[in-house]
Write a protein that holds these residues in place. Structure first.
Motif, PDB file in Angstrom:
ATOM      1  N   ALA A  85      10.035   4.938   1.760  1.00  0.00           N
ATOM      2  CA  ALA A  85       9.528   5.002   0.384  1.00  0.00           C
ATOM      3  C   ALA A  85      10.465   4.252  -0.552  1.00  0.00           C
ATOM      4  N   PHE A  86       9.871   3.371  -1.366  1.00  0.00           N
ATOM      5  CA  PHE A  86      10.647   2.575  -2.316  1.00  0.00           C
ATOM      6  C   PHE A  86      10.394   3.051  -3.740  1.00  0.00           C
ATOM      7  N   GLY A  87      11.441   3.120  -4.534  1.00  0.00           N
ATOM      8  CA  GLY A  87      11.321   3.493  -5.941  1.00  0.00           C
ATOM      9  C   GLY A  87      10.821   2.312  -6.756  1.00  0.00           C
ATOM     10  N   VAL A  88       9.800   2.566  -7.577  1.00  0.00           N
ATOM     11  CA  VAL A  88       9.261   1.533  -8.476  1.00  0.00           C
ATOM     12  C   VAL A  88       9.230   2.112  -9.896  1.00  0.00           C
ATOM     13  N   PRO A  89       9.302   1.235 -10.915  1.00  0.00           N
ATOM     14  CA  PRO A  89       9.293   1.747 -12.289  1.00  0.00           C
ATOM     15  C   PRO A  89       7.939   2.343 -12.684  1.00  0.00           C
ATOM     16  N   ASP A  90       6.840   1.741 -12.152  1.00  0.00           N
ATOM     17  CA  ASP A  90       5.490   2.178 -12.538  1.00  0.00           C
ATOM     18  C   ASP A  90       4.598   2.034 -11.312  1.00  0.00           C
ATOM     19  N   VAL A  91       4.156   3.156 -10.737  1.00  0.00           N
ATOM     20  CA  VAL A  91       3.458   3.100  -9.445  1.00  0.00           C
ATOM     21  C   VAL A  91       2.091   2.421  -9.558  1.00  0.00           C
ATOM     22  N   ALA A  92       1.347   2.672 -10.636  1.00  0.00           N
ATOM     23  CA  ALA A  92       0.016   2.050 -10.786  1.00  0.00           C
ATOM     24  C   ALA A  92       0.148   0.533 -10.907  1.00  0.00           C
ATOM     25  N   ASP A  93       1.149   0.100 -11.643  1.00  0.00           N
ATOM     26  CA  ASP A  93       1.413  -1.325 -11.818  1.00  0.00           C
ATOM     27  C   ASP A  93       1.807  -1.966 -10.480  1.00  0.00           C
ATOM     28  N   ALA A  94       2.683  -1.300  -9.720  1.00  0.00           N
ATOM     29  CA  ALA A  94       3.111  -1.822  -8.413  1.00  0.00           C
ATOM     30  C   ALA A  94       1.928  -1.892  -7.451  1.00  0.00           C
ATOM     31  N   MET A  95       1.069  -0.851  -7.447  1.00  0.00           N
ATOM     32  CA  MET A  95      -0.116  -0.832  -6.570  1.00  0.00           C
ATOM     33  C   MET A  95      -0.989  -2.062  -6.844  1.00  0.00           C
ATOM     34  N   ALA A  96      -1.251  -2.326  -8.123  1.00  0.00           N
ATOM     35  CA  ALA A  96      -2.127  -3.449  -8.493  1.00  0.00           C
ATOM     36  C   ALA A  96      -1.515  -4.777  -8.058  1.00  0.00           C
ATOM     37  N   LYS A  97      -0.228  -4.948  -8.333  1.00  0.00           N
ATOM     38  CA  LYS A  97       0.433  -6.221  -7.993  1.00  0.00           C
ATOM     39  C   LYS A  97       0.479  -6.441  -6.482  1.00  0.00           C
ATOM     40  N   ILE A  98       0.744  -5.386  -5.726  1.00  0.00           N
ATOM     41  CA  ILE A  98       0.850  -5.508  -4.261  1.00  0.00           C
ATOM     42  C   ILE A  98      -0.536  -5.757  -3.653  1.00  0.00           C
ATOM     43  N   ASN A  99      -1.536  -5.048  -4.169  1.00  0.00           N
ATOM     44  CA  ASN A  99      -2.910  -5.207  -3.657  1.00  0.00           C
ATOM     45  C   ASN A  99      -3.449  -6.624  -3.902  1.00  0.00           C
ATOM     46  N   GLU A 100      -3.051  -7.205  -5.023  1.00  0.00           N
ATOM     47  CA  GLU A 100      -3.449  -8.595  -5.345  1.00  0.00           C
ATOM     48  C   GLU A 100      -2.957  -9.566  -4.283  1.00  0.00           C
ATOM     49  N   LYS A 101      -1.864  -9.197  -3.600  1.00  0.00           N
ATOM     50  CA  LYS A 101      -1.300 -10.067  -2.560  1.00  0.00           C
ATOM     51  C   LYS A 101      -1.932  -9.812  -1.196  1.00  0.00           C
ATOM     52  N   GLY A 102      -2.956  -8.946  -1.146  1.00  0.00           N
ATOM     53  CA  GLY A 102      -3.713  -8.757   0.094  1.00  0.00           C
ATOM     54  C   GLY A 102      -3.281  -7.584   0.944  1.00  0.00           C
ATOM     55  N   VAL A 103      -2.364  -6.762   0.449  1.00  0.00           N
ATOM     56  CA  VAL A 103      -1.927  -5.583   1.195  1.00  0.00           C
ATOM     57  C   VAL A 103      -2.867  -4.416   0.866  1.00  0.00           C
ATOM     58  N   ARG A 104      -3.407  -3.774   1.923  1.00  0.00           N
ATOM     59  CA  ARG A 104      -4.328  -2.654   1.687  1.00  0.00           C
ATOM     60  C   ARG A 104      -3.595  -1.412   1.178  1.00  0.00           C
ATOM     61  N   LEU A 105      -4.179  -0.793   0.157  1.00  0.00           N
ATOM     62  CA  LEU A 105      -3.672   0.473  -0.362  1.00  0.00           C
ATOM     63  C   LEU A 105      -4.389   1.598   0.366  1.00  0.00           C
ATOM     64  N   LEU A 106      -3.655   2.661   0.718  1.00  0.00           N
ATOM     65  CA  LEU A 106      -4.295   3.830   1.339  1.00  0.00           C
ATOM     66  C   LEU A 106      -4.745   4.831   0.280  1.00  0.00           C
ATOM     67  N   ASP A 107      -4.326   4.624  -0.955  1.00  0.00           N
ATOM     68  CA  ASP A 107      -4.722   5.492  -2.072  1.00  0.00           C
ATOM     69  C   ASP A 107      -5.343   4.640  -3.170  1.00  0.00           C
ATOM     70  N   GLU A 108      -6.452   5.136  -3.710  1.00  0.00           N
ATOM     71  CA  GLU A 108      -7.103   4.414  -4.809  1.00  0.00           C
ATOM     72  C   GLU A 108      -6.384   4.644  -6.126  1.00  0.00           C
ATOM     73  N   ARG A 109      -5.724   5.795  -6.206  1.00  0.00           N
ATOM     74  CA  ARG A 109      -4.977   6.128  -7.421  1.00  0.00           C
ATOM     75  C   ARG A 109      -3.702   6.866  -6.999  1.00  0.00           C
ATOM     76  N   PRO A 110      -2.695   6.939  -7.900  1.00  0.00           N
ATOM     77  CA  PRO A 110      -1.466   7.652  -7.539  1.00  0.00           C
ATOM     78  C   PRO A 110      -1.734   9.121  -7.247  1.00  0.00           C
ATOM     79  N   ARG A 111      -0.959   9.653  -6.280  1.00  0.00           N
ATOM     80  CA  ARG A 111      -1.070  11.065  -5.881  1.00  0.00           C
ATOM     81  C   ARG A 111       0.194  11.808  -6.288  1.00  0.00           C
ATOM     82  N   HIS A 112       0.106  13.129  -6.186  1.00  0.00           N
ATOM     83  CA  HIS A 112       1.261  13.965  -6.482  1.00  0.00           C
ATOM     84  C   HIS A 112       2.233  13.952  -5.308  1.00  0.00           C
ATOM     85  N   GLY A 113       3.505  13.615  -5.587  1.00  0.00           N
ATOM     86  CA  GLY A 113       4.528  13.600  -4.547  1.00  0.00           C
ATOM     87  C   GLY A 113       5.631  14.607  -4.819  1.00  0.00           C
TER      88      GLY A 113
END
Ligand code: V0V
Ligand code: CO
Length: 140
Positions: A85-113
């Motif tokens: 697990a990597f620390g990011v400043p903003d998880v929704a922002d990181a999800m969008a940027k990573i998904n744009e590069k073609g990496v599949r997300l297993l979650d559609e939205r952030p979950r409780h951790g």
């Protein structure tokens, strides 16, 4: 994008036994314990260090059922490293940027951790075989 390694998740069959082993052998302190029904785990966080935007931990994971992610992992591969697990400043922002590069997300939205964090997982097959978690730590 990544600020630090937030935690290494380790799948185990007996959480109490692994807490005793890790805390005694490596002189680590358990700082949180939680049951996360949504993720199908009972888990403990062992503190290693403090970093930018949050700390670094070992996360010990015992499955709540055989058909949960960690339960299936144990059946297939046995005990061991389950995710990084990597620390990011903003998880929704990181999800969008990573998904744009073609990496599949297993979650559609952030979950409780753990410890009030917001988390999301990336498909291991798109990250060199490593189940990857993004963590936005709770604000202090
Ligand atoms: C499965 N695979 C893995 C893996 N789990 N590869 C690396 N690391 C893992 N942990 C491989 C598996 O060998 C297959 O490859 C392929 O991915 C598809 O796996 P599967 O067995 O067909 O599918 P499932 O049903 O086991 O699902 C796997 C995924 C699932 C990763 C999709 O476990 C998932 O959604 N995980 C995210 C949620 C999670 O893990 N929660 C527990 C931690 P081959 O055999 O086809 O080559 S909760 C947590 O960390 C919390 C609460 C926190 O930090 O706060
Ligand atoms: Co985790």
């Amino acid at each position: 994008m990544f600020m630090r390694i937030d935690h290494i998740g380790i799948a185990c069959r007996d959480l109490e036994a692994k807490i005793a082993f890790f805390s005694e052998t490596f002189e680590l302190t358990v700082v949180a314990r939680e049951v996360n029904e949504e993720q199908g785990v009972k888990e403990a966080m062992l503190h290693i260090a403090d970093g930018e935007g949050g700390g670094s931990y070992i996360q010990l994971l015992e499955p709540l059922s055989e058909d949960s992610p960690v339960g299936k992992f144990l059946a297939k591969r046995g005990e061991g490293v389950h995710h990084v697990a990597f620390g990011v400043p903003d998880v929704a922002d990181a999800m969008a940027k990573i998904n744009e590069k073609g990496v599949r997300l297993l979650d559609e939205r952030p979950r409780h951790g753990s410890m009030g964090s917001e988390i999301a997982f990336l498909h291991p097959k798109d990250v060199g075989g490593m189940l990857t978690e993004l963590v936005q730590a709770a604000r202090p």
